[in-house]
Design an enzyme around this catalytic site. Structure first.
Site: not given
Length: 487
Positions: A228, A230, A235, A405, A407, A412
């Protein structure tokens, strides 16, 4: 209903054989000390869905981390990380009382990640956050266009749509220019991707690999153990990671008015950690160790300012549920406010209790979820937690101006976590995930400001009004929650 004595003998024998196997599997789960909630859930599934229940368990329920079928132990990058993490732990012990303020407050979390994931703490970084898929994809494309030596792209979803085609064309052009192009896509996440898409890339000289190829995406023993992550590394000098995939909806919103997502651009020492994650996955897929390693870990002109960062990975190849443990520790360290954004919320008891304890202890806890979701059962299961959360004074905000979408966890105003992992059992236990902890007030302030800005497009739930929803909704939510340990 006919009793067993009236069953045809072959059918009775087959059922008794199934029952014996089901009881053996259940006994094995108990003996191996599996999570009791999951054990009960799978026992119910197997006993009340004869034959089908066993099939579902073998396709979805096995614990690959416990079984150790995925392993990268012995790989050079893993050995290097182990040595450096041990050195950092020893260094922190020697510096007790004189640690920099930015990390002294979070030293318990930092040490946790050094011990359980060998996540090296890097100092000199520049982190640029993006809060929409469109902004992230634009920035990523600009970096790809400037590539001189290599492009490493890893995406759970790549689709053969306008955005997917745009990326295909650019990667083909770079490969024809002599740039090394390597692409990893997940075979289930990208199961609609036609073969000719990767064939065109390969014909231009790019290397393309699918993660854990399956014949039937809807019926496979590896459907729970997907990659999952990404990640984009260009370079060895700049990297991107977060929640954005390569598909039209991440750019334009698709069926939604807008598509919010959290992604970051990384420049500095932490690029090497994301590069290592990609190369380890590349090795896992094809057993290929790339030559001329120095080309993938070049000497960098480091940013002048310090931005402490840890990249953490988690999956069936890790000894612990690293990201879940980091979430738990981060939540328990909150003293003033805790902001959580997740598209799917089906937490285990550990995370759920940590959130409620933080709120009851006086922390301003706010959770942002989509008003509408692309996963019906998961959405219903998420809603089943709202009442007990609000009873614990947790504030629930439902985003209605599109699909969020992201996450993200922010604590604080001191540090934040951005990555690919949802707050659900699939991300915690089954999938290969990656997250970045940014111990920096400036970056965290940007995350907090975006969160507060998005609150204007949210509906905050009120407990009394929420309790008045229809009995039908409550029943559907309660039923969906039964499957939460399996989601």
């Amino acid at each position: 209903m006919l009793g067993l004595s009236n069953w045809p003998l072959p059918l009775l024998a087959l059922y008794l054989f199934y029952l014996a196997v089901a009881l053996y599997v259940c006994a094995q789960m108990v003996y191996l000390k599996h999570d009791p909630i999951k054990t009960l859930s799978w026992t119910i599934v197997m006993l009340f869905l004869p034959f089908f229940g066993m099939i579902i368990y073998f396709y979805f329920g096995q614990n690959y981390r416990r079984n150790k079928i995925y392993s990268r132990k012995g790989v050079r990058d893993e050995r290097i990380k182990k040595v450096i993490s041990a050195q950092q732990i020893a260094q922190f012990e020697a510096m007790k009382g004189s640690l920099p303020k930015e990390i002294a407050k979070q030293i318990r979390l930092i040490k946790l990640n050094l011990n359980n994931n060998k996540s090296i703490l890097t100092s000199y970084n520049n982190i640029t956050p993006y809060f929409t898929g469109k902004d992230a994809l634009k920035a990523m494309m600009e970096s790809v266009k400037s590539a001189q030596h290599h492009i490493h792209l890893q995406s759970y979803i790549i689709e053969n749509d306008a955005i997917g085609t745009l990326w295909q064309q650019e990667l083909i052009q770079k490969a024809q220019q002599g740039v090394q192009v390597r692409v990893i896509y997940d075979d289930v996440g990208s199961w609609t991707l036609p073969r000719h898409y990767s064939d065109k890339l390969k014909a231009a000289g790019a290397q393309v690999e699918s993660f854990a190829a399956v014949r039937y995406p809807w019926l496979t023993s590896k459907i729970n153990y997907r990659n999952h992550r990404k990640i984009l590394v260009v370079d060895g000098k700049v990297a991107y990671m977060g929640g954005v995939n390569i598909a039209d909806r991440y750019y334009s919103g698709g069926d939604y008015l807008a598509w919010l997502d959290a992604h970051i651009k990384v420049e500095g020492e932490a690029v090497a950690n994301l590069q290592s994650s990609f190369l380890l996955d590349w090795y896992f897929i094809n057993g290929q160790t790339l030559p001329n390693r120095k080309q993938f870990y070049p000497n960098l002109v480091l940013p002048e300012k310090i931005c402490y960062t840890q990249v953490i990975t988690s999956g069936p190849d890790s000894d612990y549920a690293n990201i879940m443990q980091s979430y738990f520790t981060a939540i328990t360290q909150a003293k003033k406010h805790l902001y959580i954004i997740t598209p799917y919320f089906t937490p285990n008891e550990t995370i759920l209790n940590a959130i409620k304890v933080a709120s009851l202890g006086g922390v301003d806890v706010r959770i942002m979820l989509p008003e509408k979701s692309d996963a019906t059962i998961t959405h219903l299961s998420s809603r089943s937690y709202f009442t007990e959360l609000m009873e614990a004074q947790v504030k629930i905000h439902l985003y209605h101006k599109g699909f969020n979408h992201s996450k993200v966890i922010s604590i604080d105003g001191n540090f934040c976590i951005i990555g690919s992992a949802n707050m659900d059992n699939r991300s915690f236990e089954h999938n290969f995930e990656v997250s970045t902890l940014v111990y920096n007030k400036k970056v965290t302030r940007q995350v907090d400001e975006q969160f507060r800005s998005n609150l204007r497009d949210c509906r905050q739930l009120q407990l009394k009004k929420w309790e008045k929803r229809s009995r039908k909704e409550k029943i559907f939510e309660a039923f969906a929650r039964l499957f939460s340990p399996l989601l």
